[in-house]
Design an enzyme around this catalytic site. Structure first.
Site, mmCIF file in Angstrom:
data_model
loop_
_atom_site.group_PDB
_atom_site.id
_atom_site.type_symbol
_atom_site.label_atom_id
_atom_site.label_comp_id
_atom_site.label_asym_id
_atom_site.label_seq_id
_atom_site.Cartn_x
_atom_site.Cartn_y
_atom_site.Cartn_z
ATOM 1 N N LYS A 173 -2.334 -2.333 10.950
ATOM 2 C CA LYS A 173 -3.245 -1.953 12.026
ATOM 3 C C LYS A 173 -3.691 -3.194 12.795
ATOM 4 O O LYS A 173 -3.772 -4.285 12.248
ATOM 5 C CB LYS A 173 -4.455 -1.224 11.442
ATOM 6 C CG LYS A 173 -4.065 0.113 10.806
ATOM 7 C CD LYS A 173 -3.449 1.048 11.826
ATOM 8 C CE LYS A 173 -2.904 2.301 11.179
ATOM 9 N NZ LYS A 173 -2.289 3.210 12.141
ATOM 10 N N ARG A 229 -0.389 -1.534 -7.242
ATOM 11 C CA ARG A 229 -0.696 -2.592 -6.262
ATOM 12 C C ARG A 229 -1.758 -3.530 -6.837
ATOM 13 O O ARG A 229 -1.669 -4.754 -6.714
ATOM 14 C CB ARG A 229 -1.176 -1.958 -4.949
ATOM 15 C CG ARG A 229 -1.753 -2.946 -3.916
ATOM 16 C CD ARG A 229 -2.025 -2.188 -2.623
ATOM 17 N NE ARG A 229 -3.024 -2.823 -1.792
ATOM 18 C CZ ARG A 229 -2.789 -3.791 -0.896
ATOM 19 N NH1 ARG A 229 -1.570 -4.275 -0.766
ATOM 20 N NH2 ARG A 229 -3.757 -4.283 -0.154
ATOM 21 N N TYR A 262 -11.101 -6.848 -5.069
ATOM 22 C CA TYR A 262 -9.907 -6.098 -5.452
ATOM 23 C C TYR A 262 -9.171 -6.730 -6.617
ATOM 24 O O TYR A 262 -8.641 -6.043 -7.480
ATOM 25 C CB TYR A 262 -8.998 -6.028 -4.223
ATOM 26 C CG TYR A 262 -7.749 -5.215 -4.410
ATOM 27 C CD1 TYR A 262 -7.815 -3.839 -4.504
ATOM 28 C CD2 TYR A 262 -6.505 -5.829 -4.474
ATOM 29 C CE1 TYR A 262 -6.665 -3.080 -4.655
ATOM 30 C CE2 TYR A 262 -5.354 -5.086 -4.621
ATOM 31 C CZ TYR A 262 -5.439 -3.714 -4.715
ATOM 32 O OH TYR A 262 -4.304 -2.967 -4.869
ATOM 33 N N ARG A 320 0.850 -1.182 0.000
ATOM 34 C CA ARG A 320 0.000 0.000 0.000
ATOM 35 C C ARG A 320 0.891 1.240 0.000
ATOM 36 O O ARG A 320 2.021 1.204 0.493
ATOM 37 C CB ARG A 320 -0.885 0.033 1.252
ATOM 38 C CG ARG A 320 -1.867 -1.120 1.392
ATOM 39 C CD ARG A 320 -2.676 -0.954 2.669
ATOM 40 N NE ARG A 320 -3.711 -1.982 2.814
ATOM 41 C CZ ARG A 320 -3.581 -3.083 3.535
ATOM 42 N NH1 ARG A 320 -2.443 -3.314 4.175
ATOM 43 N NH2 ARG A 320 -4.564 -3.953 3.621
ATOM 44 N N HIS A 374 -1.849 2.920 -6.146
ATOM 45 C CA HIS A 374 -2.861 1.892 -5.904
ATOM 46 C C HIS A 374 -3.078 1.041 -7.152
ATOM 47 O O HIS A 374 -3.326 -0.165 -7.052
ATOM 48 C CB HIS A 374 -4.182 2.539 -5.483
ATOM 49 C CG HIS A 374 -5.237 1.540 -5.093
ATOM 50 N ND1 HIS A 374 -5.146 0.803 -3.932
ATOM 51 C CD2 HIS A 374 -6.369 1.132 -5.711
ATOM 52 C CE1 HIS A 374 -6.194 -0.010 -3.846
ATOM 53 N NE2 HIS A 374 -6.954 0.173 -4.910
ATOM 54 N N HIS A 425 -5.203 -8.453 3.494
ATOM 55 C CA HIS A 425 -6.646 -8.319 3.670
ATOM 56 C C HIS A 425 -7.123 -9.244 4.776
ATOM 57 O O HIS A 425 -6.828 -10.437 4.761
ATOM 58 C CB HIS A 425 -7.386 -8.677 2.376
ATOM 59 C CG HIS A 425 -7.186 -7.676 1.284
ATOM 60 N ND1 HIS A 425 -7.413 -7.970 -0.040
ATOM 61 C CD2 HIS A 425 -6.781 -6.382 1.321
ATOM 62 C CE1 HIS A 425 -7.162 -6.899 -0.780
ATOM 63 N NE2 HIS A 425 -6.772 -5.929 0.027
#
Length: 307
Positions: free
Chosen positions: A181, A249, A281, A157, A246, A272
Protein backbone atom coordinates in the site's frame (compact mmCIF):
# COMPACT_ATOMS: atom_id res chain seq x y z
CA UNK A 1 -14.99 17.43 2.86
CA UNK A 2 -17.46 16.98 -0.01
CA UNK A 3 -20.32 14.50 0.04
CA UNK A 4 -18.59 12.41 -2.62
CA UNK A 5 -15.40 12.24 -0.52
CA UNK A 6 -17.42 11.22 2.55
CA UNK A 7 -19.10 8.43 0.60
CA UNK A 8 -15.73 7.27 -0.74
CA UNK A 9 -14.25 7.17 2.79
CA UNK A 10 -17.28 5.30 4.10
CA UNK A 11 -17.05 2.78 1.26
CA UNK A 12 -13.34 2.18 1.96
CA UNK A 13 -14.05 1.76 5.68
CA UNK A 14 -16.80 -0.78 5.02
CA UNK A 15 -14.59 -2.82 2.69
CA UNK A 16 -11.68 -2.95 5.17
CA UNK A 17 -13.95 -3.64 8.14
CA UNK A 18 -15.28 -6.65 6.22
CA UNK A 19 -11.71 -7.86 5.56
CA UNK A 20 -10.81 -7.34 9.21
CA UNK A 21 -13.79 -9.35 10.43
CA UNK A 22 -12.94 -12.08 7.92
CA UNK A 23 -9.44 -12.25 9.38
CA UNK A 24 -10.78 -12.31 12.96
CA UNK A 25 -13.07 -15.20 12.07
CA UNK A 26 -10.62 -17.30 10.05
CA UNK A 27 -7.37 -16.69 11.90
CA UNK A 28 -8.24 -15.68 15.45
CA UNK A 29 -11.39 -17.79 15.65
CA UNK A 30 -13.52 -15.03 17.19
CA UNK A 31 -17.04 -15.99 18.17
CA UNK A 32 -20.06 -14.80 16.13
CA UNK A 33 -21.08 -12.52 19.03
CA UNK A 34 -17.64 -10.88 19.13
CA UNK A 35 -17.65 -10.39 15.36
CA UNK A 36 -21.13 -8.88 15.49
CA UNK A 37 -20.17 -6.48 18.30
CA UNK A 38 -16.87 -5.46 16.66
CA UNK A 39 -18.57 -4.95 13.30
CA UNK A 40 -21.27 -2.77 14.84
CA UNK A 41 -18.75 -0.69 16.84
CA UNK A 42 -16.49 -0.14 13.82
CA UNK A 43 -19.28 0.82 11.42
CA UNK A 44 -20.75 3.24 13.96
CA UNK A 45 -17.34 4.83 14.60
CA UNK A 46 -16.84 5.13 10.84
CA UNK A 47 -20.06 7.12 10.54
CA UNK A 48 -19.18 9.36 13.50
CA UNK A 49 -15.77 10.42 12.16
CA UNK A 50 -16.11 12.72 9.15
CA UNK A 51 -13.02 11.50 7.29
CA UNK A 52 -13.67 7.87 8.19
CA UNK A 53 -11.72 5.35 10.27
CA UNK A 54 -9.01 4.57 7.74
CA UNK A 55 -8.03 8.23 7.39
CA UNK A 56 -8.71 9.25 11.00
CA UNK A 57 -6.01 11.00 13.02
CA UNK A 58 -5.30 10.99 16.75
CA UNK A 59 -7.43 14.09 17.34
CA UNK A 60 -10.41 12.43 15.64
CA UNK A 61 -10.11 9.40 17.90
CA UNK A 62 -9.64 11.59 20.96
CA UNK A 63 -12.96 13.33 20.24
CA UNK A 64 -14.60 9.98 19.57
CA UNK A 65 -13.39 8.67 22.94
CA UNK A 66 -14.77 11.76 24.68
CA UNK A 67 -18.16 11.07 23.10
CA UNK A 68 -18.11 7.63 24.75
CA UNK A 69 -18.14 9.15 28.25
CA UNK A 70 -21.84 8.39 28.66
CA UNK A 71 -21.30 4.67 28.14
CA UNK A 72 -20.58 2.05 30.79
CA UNK A 73 -16.93 1.13 31.39
CA UNK A 74 -17.33 -2.34 29.79
CA UNK A 75 -18.84 -0.81 26.66
CA UNK A 76 -16.00 1.69 26.33
CA UNK A 77 -13.48 -1.14 26.82
CA UNK A 78 -15.12 -3.18 24.04
CA UNK A 79 -15.25 -0.23 21.63
CA UNK A 80 -11.61 0.66 22.33
CA UNK A 81 -10.55 -2.95 21.85
CA UNK A 82 -12.40 -3.17 18.52
CA UNK A 83 -10.70 -0.04 17.16
CA UNK A 84 -7.26 -0.96 18.52
CA UNK A 85 -7.43 -4.38 16.86
CA UNK A 86 -8.69 -2.77 13.64
CA UNK A 87 -5.81 -0.26 13.48
CA UNK A 88 -3.27 -2.98 14.28
CA UNK A 89 -4.74 -4.88 11.32
CA UNK A 90 -4.47 -1.81 9.04
CA UNK A 91 -0.81 -1.31 9.98
CA UNK A 92 0.04 -4.99 9.62
CA UNK A 93 -1.63 -5.19 6.20
CA UNK A 94 0.02 -1.97 5.00
CA UNK A 95 -3.10 0.19 4.76
CA UNK A 96 -1.63 2.66 7.27
CA UNK A 97 1.92 3.49 8.28
CA UNK A 98 0.91 4.62 11.79
CA UNK A 99 -1.47 3.56 14.55
CA UNK A 100 -3.47 6.46 16.06
CA UNK A 101 -5.38 4.26 18.52
CA UNK A 102 -3.26 5.37 21.51
CA UNK A 103 -5.61 8.39 21.64
CA UNK A 104 -8.54 6.13 22.56
CA UNK A 105 -9.59 5.58 26.19
CA UNK A 106 -7.46 2.93 27.86
CA UNK A 107 -9.47 -0.27 27.90
CA UNK A 108 -7.28 -2.05 30.43
CA UNK A 109 -6.84 -4.87 27.93
CA UNK A 110 -3.21 -5.72 27.20
CA UNK A 111 -2.29 -6.22 23.60
CA UNK A 112 -2.20 -9.93 22.88
CA UNK A 113 1.13 -11.04 21.41
CA UNK A 114 0.99 -13.30 18.37
CA UNK A 115 1.14 -17.01 19.03
CA UNK A 116 4.64 -18.44 18.81
CA UNK A 117 5.83 -21.69 17.26
CA UNK A 118 9.14 -23.20 18.27
CA UNK A 119 11.70 -24.24 15.68
CA UNK A 120 10.92 -27.86 16.54
CA UNK A 121 7.21 -27.33 15.88
CA UNK A 122 7.93 -25.72 12.52
CA UNK A 123 10.17 -28.70 11.72
CA UNK A 124 7.18 -30.97 12.33
CA UNK A 125 5.20 -29.09 9.68
CA UNK A 126 8.01 -29.50 7.14
CA UNK A 127 8.45 -33.18 8.05
CA UNK A 128 4.81 -33.75 7.12
CA UNK A 129 5.30 -31.84 3.86
CA UNK A 130 8.37 -33.92 3.00
CA UNK A 131 6.41 -37.11 3.65
CA UNK A 132 3.55 -35.92 1.48
CA UNK A 133 5.93 -35.00 -1.33
CA UNK A 134 7.31 -38.56 -1.31
CA UNK A 135 3.96 -40.33 -1.04
CA UNK A 136 1.74 -37.95 -3.02
CA UNK A 137 3.61 -35.46 -5.26
CA UNK A 138 0.32 -34.10 -6.59
CA UNK A 139 -0.24 -30.47 -7.68
CA UNK A 140 -2.12 -29.84 -4.42
CA UNK A 141 0.88 -31.03 -2.40
CA UNK A 142 3.36 -29.00 -4.45
CA UNK A 143 1.20 -25.89 -4.08
CA UNK A 144 1.00 -26.31 -0.29
CA UNK A 145 4.78 -26.74 -0.02
CA UNK A 146 5.35 -23.55 -2.03
CA UNK A 147 2.85 -21.63 0.12
CA UNK A 148 4.44 -22.72 3.41
CA UNK A 149 7.97 -22.08 2.16
CA UNK A 150 7.03 -18.48 1.36
CA UNK A 151 5.14 -17.94 4.63
CA UNK A 152 7.89 -19.19 6.91
CA UNK A 153 10.93 -18.67 4.66
CA UNK A 154 10.08 -15.16 3.44
CA UNK A 155 7.62 -13.83 6.02
CA UNK A 156 4.92 -12.81 3.56
CA UNK A 157 1.55 -11.58 4.74
CA UNK A 158 -1.36 -13.83 3.82
CA UNK A 159 -2.82 -11.14 1.56
CA UNK A 160 0.53 -10.65 -0.18
CA UNK A 161 1.04 -14.37 -0.67
CA UNK A 162 -2.32 -15.26 -2.20
CA UNK A 163 -2.20 -12.31 -4.61
CA UNK A 164 1.37 -12.82 -5.86
CA UNK A 165 1.57 -12.25 -9.63
CA UNK A 166 3.17 -15.12 -11.49
CA UNK A 167 5.68 -12.74 -13.07
CA UNK A 168 6.95 -11.73 -9.59
CA UNK A 169 8.95 -14.97 -9.45
CA UNK A 170 12.06 -15.38 -11.59
CA UNK A 171 14.14 -18.54 -11.22
CA UNK A 172 17.54 -16.80 -11.23
CA UNK A 173 16.40 -13.96 -8.97
CA UNK A 174 16.74 -14.81 -5.24
CA UNK A 175 14.12 -12.29 -4.18
CA UNK A 176 10.63 -11.00 -4.92
CA UNK A 177 9.80 -7.34 -5.41
CA UNK A 178 6.51 -6.61 -3.67
CA UNK A 179 4.54 -3.41 -4.00
CA UNK A 180 2.45 -2.73 -0.93
CA UNK A 181 0.00 0.00 0.00
CA UNK A 182 1.13 3.53 -0.69
CA UNK A 183 3.08 2.14 -3.67
CA UNK A 184 5.94 1.21 -1.30
CA UNK A 185 8.20 -1.46 -2.73
CA UNK A 186 10.32 -3.90 -0.75
CA UNK A 187 12.60 -6.83 -1.48
CA UNK A 188 11.59 -10.18 -0.05
CA UNK A 189 14.27 -12.90 0.02
CA UNK A 190 13.47 -16.27 -1.53
CA UNK A 191 15.56 -19.17 -0.25
CA UNK A 192 16.92 -21.94 -2.47
CA UNK A 193 14.34 -24.27 -0.88
CA UNK A 194 11.50 -21.90 -1.73
CA UNK A 195 12.85 -21.38 -5.25
CA UNK A 196 12.81 -25.14 -5.88
CA UNK A 197 9.34 -25.48 -4.36
CA UNK A 198 7.92 -22.67 -6.50
CA UNK A 199 9.58 -24.02 -9.65
CA UNK A 200 8.03 -27.46 -9.01
CA UNK A 201 4.61 -25.88 -8.52
CA UNK A 202 4.88 -23.56 -11.55
CA UNK A 203 4.80 -26.57 -13.88
CA UNK A 204 1.15 -26.94 -12.94
CA UNK A 205 0.19 -23.27 -13.24
CA UNK A 206 -1.65 -22.46 -16.49
CA UNK A 207 0.47 -20.46 -18.92
CA UNK A 208 -2.17 -17.74 -19.19
CA UNK A 209 -2.59 -17.33 -15.44
CA UNK A 210 -1.76 -13.92 -13.99
CA UNK A 211 -1.33 -15.37 -10.51
CA UNK A 212 1.28 -17.61 -8.94
CA UNK A 213 -1.48 -19.37 -6.99
CA UNK A 214 -4.55 -19.23 -9.26
CA UNK A 215 -8.02 -20.42 -8.34
CA UNK A 216 -11.05 -20.13 -10.58
CA UNK A 217 -11.04 -16.76 -12.32
CA UNK A 218 -8.73 -15.19 -9.74
CA UNK A 219 -6.26 -16.33 -7.10
CA UNK A 220 -6.55 -18.55 -4.04
CA UNK A 221 -8.43 -16.82 -1.21
CA UNK A 222 -7.14 -15.98 2.26
CA UNK A 223 -9.82 -18.22 3.75
CA UNK A 224 -8.65 -21.18 1.65
CA UNK A 225 -5.04 -20.50 2.70
CA UNK A 226 -6.11 -20.55 6.37
CA UNK A 227 -7.92 -23.85 5.83
CA UNK A 228 -4.89 -25.45 4.22
CA UNK A 229 -2.55 -24.35 7.02
CA UNK A 230 -4.98 -25.51 9.73
CA UNK A 231 -5.28 -28.93 8.07
CA UNK A 232 -1.48 -29.18 7.89
CA UNK A 233 -1.26 -28.38 11.63
CA UNK A 234 -3.63 -31.23 12.45
CA UNK A 235 -1.61 -33.59 10.26
CA UNK A 236 1.54 -32.54 12.16
CA UNK A 237 -0.25 -33.21 15.47
CA UNK A 238 -0.20 -29.53 16.45
CA UNK A 239 -3.25 -27.70 17.91
CA UNK A 240 -4.96 -26.10 14.89
CA UNK A 241 -5.71 -22.92 16.89
CA UNK A 242 -1.96 -22.33 17.33
CA UNK A 243 -1.06 -22.43 13.63
CA UNK A 244 -2.07 -19.97 10.93
CA UNK A 245 -0.44 -18.00 8.08
CA UNK A 246 0.15 -15.09 10.43
CA UNK A 247 1.74 -17.36 13.04
CA UNK A 248 4.19 -18.65 10.40
CA UNK A 249 5.04 -15.06 9.44
CA UNK A 250 5.62 -14.30 13.11
CA UNK A 251 7.79 -17.42 13.45
CA UNK A 252 9.87 -16.16 10.51
CA UNK A 253 10.53 -12.88 12.33
CA UNK A 254 10.96 -14.34 15.81
CA UNK A 255 13.39 -17.06 14.76
CA UNK A 256 15.48 -14.60 12.73
CA UNK A 257 15.63 -12.23 15.69
CA UNK A 258 16.58 -15.07 18.04
CA UNK A 259 19.36 -15.90 15.59
CA UNK A 260 20.82 -12.40 15.94
CA UNK A 261 19.15 -10.58 13.03
CA UNK A 262 19.07 -6.78 13.21
CA UNK A 263 15.69 -5.26 14.08
CA UNK A 264 15.98 -2.69 11.28
CA UNK A 265 16.60 -5.47 8.77
CA UNK A 266 13.49 -7.26 10.04
CA UNK A 267 11.52 -4.04 9.67
CA UNK A 268 12.44 -3.97 5.97
CA UNK A 269 11.78 -7.67 5.45
CA UNK A 270 8.36 -7.48 7.10
CA UNK A 271 7.36 -4.28 5.33
CA UNK A 272 6.67 -2.28 8.50
CA UNK A 273 6.66 1.49 8.04
CA UNK A 274 7.21 2.02 11.77
CA UNK A 275 9.92 0.24 13.78
CA UNK A 276 7.61 0.12 16.82
CA UNK A 277 5.37 -2.30 14.94
CA UNK A 278 8.36 -4.59 14.44
CA UNK A 279 9.28 -4.36 18.12
CA UNK A 280 5.83 -5.52 19.19
CA UNK A 281 5.50 -8.11 16.46
CA UNK A 282 8.86 -9.79 16.97
CA UNK A 283 8.46 -10.64 20.62
CA UNK A 284 11.48 -12.55 21.92
CA UNK A 285 12.10 -14.17 25.29
CA UNK A 286 13.94 -11.66 27.51
CA UNK A 287 16.58 -14.31 28.25
CA UNK A 288 17.56 -14.23 24.57
CA UNK A 289 18.07 -10.47 24.75
CA UNK A 290 20.21 -10.74 27.88
CA UNK A 291 22.26 -13.51 26.27
CA UNK A 292 22.71 -11.34 23.15
CA UNK A 293 24.07 -8.44 25.22
CA UNK A 294 26.36 -10.72 27.24
CA UNK A 295 27.87 -12.34 24.15
CA UNK A 296 27.83 -9.60 21.50
CA UNK A 297 28.61 -6.36 23.39
CA UNK A 298 32.15 -5.05 22.62
CA UNK A 299 32.97 -4.71 26.33
CA UNK A 300 32.29 -8.39 27.10
CA UNK A 301 35.95 -9.36 26.69
CA UNK A 302 37.37 -6.24 28.34
CA UNK A 303 38.65 -6.97 31.82
CA UNK A 304 37.43 -4.64 34.53
CA UNK A 305 40.33 -2.95 36.33
CA UNK A 306 39.37 -2.69 40.01
CA UNK A 307 40.06 0.66 41.61
Amino acid sequence: MTEAQKNESLSLDRALIARFLEMMSAEVGSSPNTLMAYGSDLRLASEQIEKGLVQAESDDLLRLGEAWSRYARNTVARKSAALKHFYAFLVEEGFRSDDPSAALPQSGIARVLPKILTVEEVDRLFTVLDQRRCLDPSPATLRLIALVELLYGSGLRASELVSLPKQAFKRKQPFLILKGKGERERLVPVSDRATEAIAAWLIHVPAKSLWLFPSGKGHISRIRLYQLIKALAVEADLPRERVSPHVLRHAFATHLLEGGADLRVLQLLLGHADITTTQIYTHVDSRKLVELVNTRHPLVDVAVNPA
